[in-house]
Write an enzyme that holds these catalytic residues in place. Structure first.
Site, short mmCIF file in Angstrom:
data_model
loop_
_atom_site.label_atom_id
_atom_site.label_comp_id
_atom_site.label_asym_id
_atom_site.label_seq_id
_atom_site.Cartn_x
_atom_site.Cartn_y
_atom_site.Cartn_z
CB SER A 94 21.22 26.22 74.69
OG SER A 94 21.43 26.49 73.33
CG HIS A 108 20.15 30.56 66.97
ND1 HIS A 108 21.16 29.70 66.66
CD2 HIS A 108 19.21 30.40 66.02
CE1 HIS A 108 20.85 29.06 65.53
NE2 HIS A 108 19.67 29.48 65.13
#
Length: 125
Positions: A94, A108
């Site tokens: 992530s 993101h």
């Protein structure tokens, strides 16, 4: 296969962190964590650099048994029967980047690998 996926994800995290540190004058700090049901991960955060206000690069490798409700929801989304096993394995990276420059977009991203049962592998990303 699962050990290879773990190594691939952790190598990706290492490579990304090294590349970001080469751009900035700050360094990542790492926290390791464990999941009670199986597995764990590495959370890395870079703060206060000249390029990034804050950047996070996290990896996880978790496994265990899905609840019947979670397994039923996955079967419904997949559109076919997935067997009776509720054993799972999941790993991924992530990314969250907040640059100092207000004209540079925030990033993101999540890259995930998931197996349910005996080797019915799916990529989510």
């Amino acid at each position: 296969m699962r050990e290879q996926m773990k190594q691939t994800v952790e190598a990706a995290q290492d490579t990304i962190c090294e590349a970001l540190e080469a751009l900035d004058d700050a360094r990542f700090e790492e926290d390791r964590w464990e999941r009670e049901g199986g597995g764990g991960g590495r959370s890395r955060v870079l703060q206060g650099g000249s390029v990034f206000e804050k950047a996070g690069v996290n990896s996880s490798v978790v496994y265990g048994t899905l609840s019947e409700e979670a397994a039923a929801a996955m079967r419904a989304r997949r559109g076919k029967e997935l067997g009776t096993s509720r054993q799972f394995f999941a790993t991924g990276v992530s990314l969250v980047f907040h640059p100092r420059n207000p004209w540079v977009p925030t990033v993101h991203a999540n890259f995930r690998y998931f197996e349910l049962g005996e080797g019915d592998a799916w990529w989510f990303g």
